[in-house]
Design an enzyme around this catalytic site. Structure first.
Site, short mmCIF file in Angstrom:
data_model
loop_
_atom_site.label_atom_id
_atom_site.label_comp_id
_atom_site.label_asym_id
_atom_site.label_seq_id
_atom_site.Cartn_x
_atom_site.Cartn_y
_atom_site.Cartn_z
N HIS A 155 44.62 4.24 31.04
CA HIS A 155 44.39 3.30 29.98
C HIS A 155 45.70 3.35 29.06
O HIS A 155 46.64 2.36 28.97
CB HIS A 155 43.21 3.48 28.89
CG HIS A 155 42.07 3.30 29.38
ND1 HIS A 155 41.55 2.20 30.26
CD2 HIS A 155 41.14 4.14 29.49
CE1 HIS A 155 40.42 2.42 30.66
NE2 HIS A 155 39.98 3.45 30.32
N ASP B 27 37.78 0.53 36.82
CA ASP B 27 37.08 1.48 35.61
C ASP B 27 35.43 1.10 35.71
O ASP B 27 34.76 1.54 36.38
CB ASP B 27 37.85 0.85 34.17
CG ASP B 27 37.33 1.89 33.27
OD1 ASP B 27 36.37 2.85 33.37
OD2 ASP B 27 37.72 1.77 32.10
#
Length: 465
Positions: free
Chosen positions: A287, A338
């Protein structure tokens, strides 16, 4: 595992950074490319023809397989709760933190068998999307309440078996998870994630063996600075180093993480990781949505990779990270799906550029070649396999073929470079997926998991509210 040699002839294939016509690709018994020739006018006898544009198999560098059960559920709207972890969002806001409550409910319902069944469907969906290698950020270790299974790694074993059935490569990033936040012990569903300390985590993961399939591998992860206290990071770093394994960590996904870390330690999460030896070329930060300028310098200067997951980051309202600044600082970029709100690395690659356009008001921050590298070679490297993600002698014989005549790709000649693929194609345009020289998806149909949609529906419905 020994495989019979296979030979493919690609109508067009990306070799190096160029598209070549008539490419012969032969694989050996180890599932690697043994011969590569270009400009053959047609398939030689015995070769399997791949009509369309053939690329290296893509690497999904960040996956939470069980999150797939949340797709289409809990997507937000009026009446959500901001919660104490995000007071700025207001009492009626739906945020990452409220989404997490639904994720915890799913986590608490999974048995080893249910986990395996769901993961088969998720990994088979990845194969259909042209993903041949996945990094599974795995922290669902124990039974409800934190009770240890008789086989301590049974949940990881279930994932290995699922990847083998679906026909893709698995890098199991076994994740150290110890606390619910700075000074807060785990509770409720989090007890399933937690080991006693980092040494107990290392002992458990050291007993784990790679699963079946063409290339099962074990890597390491520290969940986050919230979940692994600073004094516990050392054993995780040492384990990765001693086992020559990749090391991943969630980093600055939410502003609340940064604020909590600063309040508890006086340092940003990135600085805390740097001070404890976590950063470096072996490490991938997942991220990195809210780094400071100093954080970006630390990440880039150490050669730490960054895995971007744009479709999840926007689905969870995490924010738009400074992808171009991270790349310019020296961070190799990889991609992940994800939470699997979408499983489509073409969309992830596009979104990196599109989000930069929204963030900066400037187009063309990334070239199509750079985005394709993030989906392929740099994704493989993030998972500890720098030899992958390319079509070259000695590389894994992982290939995907894109349909040049779908409604999305029609009218663009196959020989015009990476831009039409990255900015036009999607997961639905994958005709063929080859893993270790073996056809896993042929003409858009998974060869190992019949009735995939029905099977996925059953696995998800069994876990739903």
């Amino acid at each position: 595992m020994s495989l019979s040699p296979q030979t493919y002839w690609a109508e067009h294939a990306r070799v190096g950074d160029r598209l070549r016509p008539g490419v012969l690709i032969a694989s050996g018994p180890d599932g690697r490319i043994t011969d590569l020739r270009t400009e053959l006018p047609g398939p030689p006898p015995g070769a399997v023809a791949l009509r369309g544009l053939t690329l290296p198999g893509m690497a999904n560098a960040h996956s939470h397989a069980f999150h797939r059960a949340l797709r289409g559920r809990g997507q937000g709207g009026p009446g959500g709760r901001g919660g104490p972890d995000n007071p700025a969002a207001g009492p009626d806001a739906d945020t990452f933190w409220t989404w997490r409550e639904g994720m915890y409910r799913i986590a608490d319902r999974l048995t080893p068998d249910a986990y395996r069944e769901l993961a088969v469907g998720v990994y088979a969906e990845m194969a259909l999307a042209g993903i041949t290698c996945v990094g599974e950020f795995h922290y669902l270790h124990h039974a409800p309440g934190g009770v240890r299974y008789n086989e301590p790694n049974i949940m990881a074993i279930a994932l290995g078996e699922a990847a083998a059935e679906a026909g893709i490569r698995l890098v199991l990033l076994d994740t150290c998870y110890l606390t619910a936040g700075f000074g807060r012990p785990p509770e409720g569903p989090q007890l399933r994630f937690a080991d006693a300390d980092a040494d107990a985590w290392a002992e458990r993961v050291s007993a784990l063996r790679p699963g079946p399939g063409p290339a099962g591998r074990i890597g390491a992860a520290a969940h986050s600075v919230r979940a692994v206290p600073a004094e516990q990071l050392g054993p995780v770093v040492r384990w990765a180093r001693d086992h020559d394994a990749p090391l991943h960590v969630h980093l600055s996904e939410q502003p609340a993480e940064n604020e909590e870390c600063l309040a508890a330690t006086g340092r940003t999460p990135t600085r805390l990781l740097a001070d404890h030896g976590v950063l470096g070329p072996r490490t991938t930060a997942v991220h990195a949505t809210h780094p400071t300028a100093g954080d970006i310098d630390l990440l880039g200067g150490s050669g730490t990779g960054v895995c971007l997951c744009p479709t999840t980051e926007r689905d969870l309202a995490d924010g738009i990270g400074p992808a171009a600044d991270l790349a310019a600082a020296g961070c190799p970029l990889s991609l992940g799906s994800d939470s699997h709100a979408v499983i489509d690395l073409f969309e992830e690659a596009r979104a990196v550029e599109m989000h930069e356009r929204l963030r900066t008001g400037v187009r063309g921050r990334f070239t199509a070649d750079e985005l394709l590298t993030a989906a392929c070679a740099d994704g493989w490297a993030a998972l500890g396999m720098p030899e992958g993600g390319r079509i070259a002698v000695g590389a894994p014989a992982d290939l995907i073929t894109i349909d040049p005549e779908s409604p999305r790709t029609a009218g663009v000649p196959a020989g015009e470079g990476a831009e039409p693929v990255v900015f036009a194609a999607g997961a639905a345009d994958v005709l063929h997926t080859v893993v270790a020289g073996r056809h896993v998806v042929r003409d858009g149909i998974h060869q190992r998991v019949p009735g995939l949609a029905h099977r996925l529906a059953g696995a998800v419905t069994a876990l739903a509210d």
